[in-house]
Design a protein around this motif. Sequence first.
Motif, PDB file in Angstrom:
ATOM      1  N   LYS A   1       1.374  -1.289   0.090  1.00 59.17           N
ATOM      2  CA  LYS A   1       0.137  -0.461   0.144  1.00 59.17           C
ATOM      3  C   LYS A   1       1.037   1.532  -0.041  1.00 59.17           C
ATOM      4  O   LYS A   1       0.666   2.113  -0.447  1.00 59.17           O
ATOM      5  N   GLN A   2       2.248   1.506   0.929  1.00 60.88           N
ATOM      6  CA  GLN A   2       2.779   2.533   0.355  1.00 60.88           C
ATOM      7  C   GLN A   2       3.687   2.566  -0.085  1.00 60.88           C
ATOM      8  O   GLN A   2       3.910   3.647  -0.896  1.00 60.88           O
ATOM      9  N   ILE A   3       3.925   1.898  -1.219  1.00 64.47           N
ATOM     10  CA  ILE A   3       4.361   1.602  -2.699  1.00 64.47           C
ATOM     11  C   ILE A   3       3.452   2.014  -3.214  1.00 64.47           C
ATOM     12  O   ILE A   3       4.167   3.175  -4.221  1.00 64.47           O
ATOM     13  N   VAL A   4       2.042   1.449  -3.436  1.00 64.70           N
ATOM     14  CA  VAL A   4       1.679   2.187  -4.175  1.00 64.70           C
ATOM     15  C   VAL A   4       0.895   3.869  -4.406  1.00 64.70           C
ATOM     16  O   VAL A   4       1.341   4.386  -5.021  1.00 64.70           O
ATOM     17  N   SER A   5       1.093   3.942  -3.191  1.00 62.44           N
ATOM     18  CA  SER A   5       0.856   5.246  -2.917  1.00 62.44           C
ATOM     19  C   SER A   5       1.950   6.837  -2.850  1.00 62.44           C
ATOM     20  O   SER A   5       1.739   7.798  -3.559  1.00 62.44           O
ATOM     21  N   LEU A   6       3.210   5.689  -3.298  1.00 63.60           N
ATOM     22  CA  LEU A   6       4.176   6.434  -3.121  1.00 63.60           C
ATOM     23  C   LEU A   6       4.184   7.647  -5.053  1.00 63.60           C
ATOM     24  O   LEU A   6       4.795   8.193  -5.476  1.00 63.60           O
ATOM     25  N   ALA A   7       4.288   5.606  -5.158  1.00 65.01           N
ATOM     26  CA  ALA A   7       4.194   6.026  -7.207  1.00 65.01           C
ATOM     27  C   ALA A   7       2.618   6.830  -7.595  1.00 65.01           C
ATOM     28  O   ALA A   7       2.820   7.693  -8.549  1.00 65.01           O
ATOM     29  N   GLN A   8       1.490   6.901  -6.932  1.00 69.22           N
ATOM     30  CA  GLN A   8       0.457   7.844  -7.135  1.00 69.22           C
ATOM     31  C   GLN A   8       1.471   9.059  -7.067  1.00 69.22           C
ATOM     32  O   GLN A   8       1.005  10.080  -8.586  1.00 69.22           O
ATOM     33  N   GLU A   9       1.738   9.676  -5.849  1.00 68.26           N
ATOM     34  CA  GLU A   9       2.008  10.820  -5.688  1.00 68.26           C
ATOM     35  C   GLU A   9       3.330  11.101  -6.452  1.00 68.26           C
ATOM     36  O   GLU A   9       3.162  12.157  -7.421  1.00 68.26           O
ATOM     37  N   ALA A  10       4.034  10.213  -6.993  1.00 65.58           N
ATOM     38  CA  ALA A  10       5.229  10.416  -7.689  1.00 65.58           C
ATOM     39  C   ALA A  10       5.111  10.776  -9.066  1.00 65.58           C
ATOM     40  O   ALA A  10       4.750  11.550 -10.186  1.00 65.58           O
ATOM     41  N   ILE A  11       3.817  10.504  -9.946  1.00 65.42           N
ATOM     42  CA  ILE A  11       3.040  10.531 -11.061  1.00 65.42           C
ATOM     43  C   ILE A  11       2.505  11.553 -11.205  1.00 65.42           C
ATOM     44  O   ILE A  11       2.786  11.877 -12.357  1.00 65.42           O
TER      45      ILE A  11
END
Length: 253
Positions: free
Chosen positions: A95-105
Amino acid sequence: MCGKKNLKIITGIDNFNVDQVVEIAKAADIAGATYIDVAANPIIVREVRKATNLPVCISSISLQDLYSAALEGIDVVEIGNYDYLYDNEIVFSRKQIVSLAQEAIKLFPNIDICVTIPHTLLLNDQIYLSCQLEQLGIKILQTEGINIKSPIKSSSLTEFMSKAYSSLSANYAISQAVKIPVIASSGMNLVSASLAILYGASGVGIATSVKDCINIYAKSIYIQELMNSMKKNKTISPSYYLSSIQNVNNLVV
């Protein structure tokens, strides 16, 4: 960087030694590596840009650091290299990795984003996370292996593969589940790099084995040899690897 048999030269997420990073970047340029991966630091990026025309990837788990460094002009943003977190017994959840990826996008809408898949996740979770990231629009994935800091001292195949087996197995499984490129990293060298291609990797990330070479000339020769082994799908024996590092260093002394 979306083709097969890419070679990424990694200088280190926590390597802020400008002279060392620039030397590695120049060696990668001379040898014809695909791109260079450096710490998310504006000064590092600026100096590497002066030293090479190779595409530059910046790596960090800090979005703020990534954004600051990206202002200097970069080609790929990578969320990854969790080694220092592991050293402090900290791990990232899916979940944390997905959240980081969404913010990076959101932060980097026009830059390709790579995400390293934590080896601490169960393999099924790694595959599921990879599929999630692909659906979000992440362009590149990277697998990692267990962080073993002890140097290779023998020509035992078991010792060589202990540094890379988890990255290779994850790469094989993930590359079957997604269509985007998957880079194999952690424990990659002349022995494991060619195996990574056979395991479905679109490329390999190399760090320590390049640093083991004593100067820019030794580094460039080693990188060239490594690229040749990848292109020919030529598996190198462990004993050859150990002797090659010594031979290359002796050649340029």
